[in-house]
Design an enzyme around this catalytic site. Structure first.
Site, mmCIF file in Angstrom:
data_model
loop_
_atom_site.group_PDB
_atom_site.id
_atom_site.type_symbol
_atom_site.label_atom_id
_atom_site.label_comp_id
_atom_site.label_asym_id
_atom_site.label_seq_id
_atom_site.Cartn_x
_atom_site.Cartn_y
_atom_site.Cartn_z
ATOM 1 N N HIS A 265 0.842 -1.197 0.000
ATOM 2 C CA HIS A 265 0.000 0.000 0.000
ATOM 3 C C HIS A 265 0.872 1.239 0.000
ATOM 4 O O HIS A 265 2.076 1.165 0.257
ATOM 5 C CB HIS A 265 -0.931 0.012 1.219
ATOM 6 C CG HIS A 265 -0.180 -0.019 2.519
ATOM 7 N ND1 HIS A 265 0.293 -1.185 3.071
ATOM 8 C CD2 HIS A 265 0.216 0.967 3.360
ATOM 9 C CE1 HIS A 265 0.939 -0.910 4.199
ATOM 10 N NE2 HIS A 265 0.903 0.394 4.401
ATOM 11 N N ARG A 280 -2.862 3.942 13.361
ATOM 12 C CA ARG A 280 -2.829 2.544 12.913
ATOM 13 C C ARG A 280 -2.567 1.588 14.070
ATOM 14 O O ARG A 280 -1.658 1.820 14.868
ATOM 15 C CB ARG A 280 -1.715 2.376 11.870
ATOM 16 C CG ARG A 280 -1.690 1.010 11.223
ATOM 17 C CD ARG A 280 -0.491 0.858 10.304
ATOM 18 N NE ARG A 280 0.654 0.338 11.036
ATOM 19 C CZ ARG A 280 1.917 0.365 10.581
ATOM 20 N NH1 ARG A 280 2.194 0.906 9.414
ATOM 21 N NH2 ARG A 280 2.891 -0.147 11.299
HETATM 22 O O1 LIG Z 1 -1.087 7.347 5.139
HETATM 23 C C1 LIG Z 1 -1.488 6.396 4.461
HETATM 24 O O2 LIG Z 1 -2.393 6.480 3.639
HETATM 25 C C2 LIG Z 1 -0.827 5.049 4.603
HETATM 26 C C3 LIG Z 1 0.023 4.998 5.806
HETATM 27 C C4 LIG Z 1 0.707 3.683 5.958
HETATM 28 O O3 LIG Z 1 1.566 3.314 5.209
HETATM 29 C C5 LIG Z 1 0.295 2.819 7.066
HETATM 30 O O4 LIG Z 1 -0.606 3.174 7.816
HETATM 31 O O5 LIG Z 1 0.881 1.732 7.211
HETATM 32 FE FE LIG Z 2 2.209 1.344 5.758
#
Ligand SMILES: O=C(O)CCC(=O)C(=O)O
Ligand SMILES: [Fe+2]
Length: 310
Positions: A265, A280
């Site tokens: 991602h 997260r």
């Molecule tokens: O900020 C984002 O959209 C992704 C962030 C990211 O890489 C994560 O949360 O692991």
């Molecule tokens: Fe990430």
């Protein structure tokens, strides 16, 4: 109860008790009509896990979880863990802070924390503040990327190994002021990790093969840096082509959960200086195995030699 739970492991969307709406053709689904939290029952959790195995990333609108609810929900999916080098978000037990005030975001393709052997099996990201426009996140399906490789490339990667490290080119990834960048790099690399992973990982639950690469890759084992870079670019191009990707446009309160064993991602850093704040939770994973069963192994930091009794 156990039989019922197992029934969901390979369940199709139609068999699931959840309202699952696929988004892109090969990855990503929105799940509607559910409120996430620490009080979900085992059947619902099993159904969420089955949907995750199937769709690789699942989205839930308008959850507006508190830190405590976020952490309690994460604990139902496994063992929540903090980032190995980045301090936890203020007021939380193990959440990672992603709070952008300068247009910066994790805007290069990666799988989370692959510089350690047992890297996380899943990440659960929630949006607190989102830009009016832009700031989407994209995910790519490593399984369909592998399946689609031309046969000679598949043969090449089947036995290949890569070295992943957190000591990589932060400027290329984050691209912001030199000072902030250096501060960021210092925190991220307070301990240097290096791990050897198979390029093709066999998923421990689905048995699917997926390409395990992303921006922590330093080089391939037995290839020099120049060849490594060219091969890396070829493989990453296959993984991240639009057919393998889903894009999510955040609203504040949304939650995204991804199978970190089968996806990559990145954020889309197109939101200028608008505020973008996410947090997260990360769930512990197991040590990957390649097609021949070989396990990933740590190179750095080296395991300390056992003390010799004098
Ligand atoms: O900020 C984002 O959209 C992704 C962030 C990211 O890489 C994560 O949360 O692991
Ligand atoms: Fe990430």
């Amino acid at each position: 109860m156990t039989a019922l739970i197992h029934q969901f492991v390979n369940a199709t969307d139609a068999e699931s008790p959840l309202d699952i709406r696929p988004i892109a053709g090969r990855i990503g689904a929105e799940i509607r009509g559910i409120r996430l939290g620490g009080d979900l029952d085992a059947v619902t959790i099993a159904a969420i896990e089955a949907a995750l195995n199937r769709h690789k990333v699942i989205f839930f609108r308008a959850q507006h979880l508190s830190d405590a609810e976020h952490e309690a929900f994460a604990a139902l999916l496994g063992k929540p863990i903090a980032h190995p080098t980045v301090p936890v978000a203020e007021g939380s037990r193990y959440l990672l802070e992603l709070n952008s005030r300068e247009g910066h975001a994790a805007s290069s393709w990666h799988t989370d924390v692959t510089f350690v052997p047992a890297y996380p099996k899943a990440s659960i990201l929630r949006a607190l503040i989102v830009p009016e426009a832009g700031g989407d996140t994209v995910w790519a399906n490593g399984v369909t990327a592998y399946e689609e490789l031309p046969a000679p490339l598949r043969t090449l990667v089947d036995g290949l190994k890569a070295i992943h490290s957190n000591d990589y080119d932060y400027a290329a990834v984050l691209g912001r002021s030199a000072e902030v960048l250096e501060e960021h790099r210092k925190v991220f690399t307070s301990t240097i990790y290096e791990t050897e992973h198979p390029v093709v990982r066999v998923h421990p639950e689905t048995g699917e093969r997926s390409l395990l690469l992303g921006h922590f890759v330093k080089r391939f084992v037995d290839l020099n840096v120049a060849d490594s870079q060219r091969l890396f670019a070829i493989l990453q191009d296959h993984i991240t082509k639009p057919e393998n990707v889903v894009r999510w446009h955040w609203q504040a309160g949304d939650v995204a959960i991804w199978d970190n064993r089968a996806t990559q991602h990145r954020a889309v850093a197109d939101f200028g200086i608008q505020r973008r704040h996410l947090r997260r939770a990360t769930i512990a994973g197991d040590v990957p195995r390649g097609i021949d069963g070989t396990e990933s192994r740590a190179i750095k930091p080296q395991a300390t030699a056992p003390a010799i009794a004098a």
